[in-house]
Design a protein around this motif. Sequence first.
Motif, mmCIF file in Angstrom:
data_model
loop_
_atom_site.group_PDB
_atom_site.id
_atom_site.type_symbol
_atom_site.label_atom_id
_atom_site.label_comp_id
_atom_site.label_asym_id
_atom_site.label_seq_id
_atom_site.Cartn_x
_atom_site.Cartn_y
_atom_site.Cartn_z
ATOM 1 N N CYS A 19 55.948 -13.206 67.585
ATOM 2 C CA CYS A 19 55.623 -12.513 66.339
ATOM 3 C C CYS A 19 56.613 -11.383 66.067
ATOM 4 N N THR A 20 56.859 -11.130 64.793
ATOM 5 C CA THR A 20 57.648 -9.978 64.380
ATOM 6 C C THR A 20 56.705 -8.806 64.165
ATOM 7 N N VAL A 21 57.024 -7.665 64.774
ATOM 8 C CA VAL A 21 56.122 -6.514 64.740
ATOM 9 C C VAL A 21 56.880 -5.223 64.444
ATOM 10 N N PRO A 22 56.390 -4.408 63.510
ATOM 11 C CA PRO A 22 56.830 -3.023 63.441
ATOM 12 C C PRO A 22 56.046 -2.248 64.503
ATOM 13 N N ALA A 23 56.692 -1.316 65.167
ATOM 14 C CA ALA A 23 56.028 -0.563 66.234
ATOM 15 C C ALA A 23 56.550 0.862 66.263
ATOM 16 N N SER A 24 55.761 1.743 66.875
ATOM 17 C CA SER A 24 56.223 3.099 67.139
ATOM 18 C C SER A 24 56.082 3.363 68.627
ATOM 19 N N TYR A 25 56.945 4.227 69.155
ATOM 20 C CA TYR A 25 56.937 4.503 70.586
ATOM 21 C C TYR A 25 57.538 5.878 70.848
ATOM 22 N N CYS A 26 57.268 6.418 72.029
ATOM 23 C CA CYS A 26 57.908 7.656 72.457
ATOM 24 C C CYS A 26 58.742 7.350 73.701
ATOM 25 N N VAL A 27 59.635 8.256 74.055
ATOM 26 C CA VAL A 27 60.544 8.032 75.181
ATOM 27 C C VAL A 27 60.371 9.148 76.210
ATOM 28 N N ARG A 28 60.151 8.744 77.456
ATOM 29 C CA ARG A 28 60.091 9.689 78.573
ATOM 30 C C ARG A 28 61.130 9.292 79.613
ATOM 31 N N GLN A 29 61.541 10.309 80.375
ATOM 32 C CA GLN A 29 62.548 10.087 81.408
ATOM 33 C C GLN A 29 62.102 10.743 82.708
ATOM 34 N N VAL B 152 65.541 7.316 84.910
ATOM 35 C CA VAL B 152 64.879 6.104 84.412
ATOM 36 C C VAL B 152 64.143 6.445 83.120
ATOM 37 N N PHE B 153 64.532 5.787 82.035
ATOM 38 C CA PHE B 153 63.912 6.008 80.734
ATOM 39 C C PHE B 153 62.886 4.913 80.467
ATOM 40 N N THR B 154 61.793 5.287 79.823
ATOM 41 C CA THR B 154 60.746 4.327 79.475
ATOM 42 C C THR B 154 60.303 4.565 78.043
ATOM 43 N N ALA B 155 60.157 3.479 77.276
ATOM 44 C CA ALA B 155 59.643 3.547 75.908
ATOM 45 C C ALA B 155 58.164 3.190 75.942
ATOM 46 N N TYR B 156 57.306 4.181 75.678
ATOM 47 C CA TYR B 156 55.864 3.977 75.724
ATOM 48 C C TYR B 156 55.334 3.679 74.324
ATOM 49 N N LEU B 157 54.697 2.526 74.192
ATOM 50 C CA LEU B 157 54.164 2.077 72.906
ATOM 51 C C LEU B 157 53.099 3.036 72.382
ATOM 52 N N ASN B 158 53.117 3.283 71.064
ATOM 53 C CA ASN B 158 52.027 3.989 70.388
ATOM 54 C C ASN B 158 51.128 3.008 69.650
ATOM 55 N N SER B 159 51.723 2.158 68.805
ATOM 56 C CA SER B 159 50.955 1.126 68.113
ATOM 57 C C SER B 159 51.922 0.131 67.498
ATOM 58 N N MET B 160 51.405 -1.054 67.166
ATOM 59 C CA MET B 160 52.228 -2.047 66.479
ATOM 60 C C MET B 160 51.330 -2.979 65.681
ATOM 61 N N GLU B 161 51.935 -3.622 64.683
ATOM 62 C CA GLU B 161 51.226 -4.478 63.745
ATOM 63 C C GLU B 161 51.902 -5.840 63.691
ATOM 64 N N ILE B 162 51.111 -6.900 63.643
ATOM 65 C CA ILE B 162 51.672 -8.244 63.522
ATOM 66 C C ILE B 162 52.093 -8.450 62.070
ATOM 67 N N LEU B 163 53.391 -8.563 61.861
ATOM 68 C CA LEU B 163 53.933 -8.672 60.507
ATOM 69 C C LEU B 163 54.233 -10.105 60.119
ATOM 70 N N GLU B 164 54.801 -10.857 61.044
ATOM 71 C CA GLU B 164 55.300 -12.190 60.705
ATOM 72 C C GLU B 164 55.168 -13.101 61.905
#
Length: 352
Positions: free
Chosen positions: A249-259, A271-283
């Motif tokens: 699926c194609t999804v718009p998402a938002s995330y934050c970055v911690r190291q 070590v960097f990590t992208a932590y998901l906030n939310s996402m929506e099924i677009l396509e």
Amino acid sequence: MAESNVNASNPSTDLPAAVSPPLLSVAEVGADLMENPAYLGTQTEKWSDKVSWIEDPYHRGAVVAIAKESGSVDPFDFAIIGRISANGNNLKAHGDFNPEFTNPFEKAKVSFLLSSPMNVFALDSQWDCYIDNLLRLKDNGAPPGNIKIEGILVESPYPSIPTSVRLVWHLFLNREDLAQEHRSALVEGSVEHPYRVGSYTIENWPVHPDYVQYRDAIAEDFVIRPLPVYTRGMARMLDPTEYSRIVGCTVPASYCVRQYVIRDKGHQKAVFTAYLNSMEILERPPPPPGPSKMLSSPLSRKVAAIHEAKQKGQPPDDGDSAQTQHSPDNGGVTDCNAAAGKGEGTSRKRKR
């Protein structure tokens, strides 16, 4: 992204679309994203002018990216749109837990790779720029000195497949940390929030039968954090039994970055990590290719006949009915959001 107070107490086998308000088209979603200052794909400014790195007041030992000169210590929410890869994911109710490894069950997390979107308002052509900006962001956030930098970006061994972005979500939270996590309302249990998934609690969270004993062992001290993935239009949060069906699926998402800085074989690395906030099924995923017309064997001709009958909406002559379409590109799953549009296109490998 907007929050939703829609519960899914009786999740259906399909992923229904929102009926109201009217859904934005794929092009409209893409256009809005390009105007979002948190989207890295079209920005020409230096991200060092937009983001600061501070010690995370909520996660001991972490450094987090925040909006520079905002006066807030809350993480900066980056925006992205991509396609969920069939490889490198653990989209299950128990995440990446494996009893053969040493990580305890309460540390289980869901992670998945986002690859270049396919024909989504030309955003696929901006994927290389997005990856370059993420690289610069990591370089800016790393400690000074000769230190190895890892995380977030995953390169494919195949030249035709571009670099992917890995997003992570932790599934369980200690009850003692509820007050802290309640800042973003992404917890289950004794606090009021709009993210509950039906009647699920940690006691009935649908993990693999072999892992029920591990779930029950932490039930007194931990609560669940359902994956914040929503159907089109943010209509409802997905049931945990549906997680594996969002592949492709194609999804718009938002995330934050911690190291985090850790020691590995006597050397330090960031070590960097992208932590998901939310996402929506677009396509939904693109349709699988039809069988080749160069078919000669009886079995191949039968397969072609069944395929042609399905394409015409007729039942196949052997009495079978199609249950799930299979595509080598998306792991055999094409039953994403029923209202999502078709996506087609190809990916490119960024020259490095």
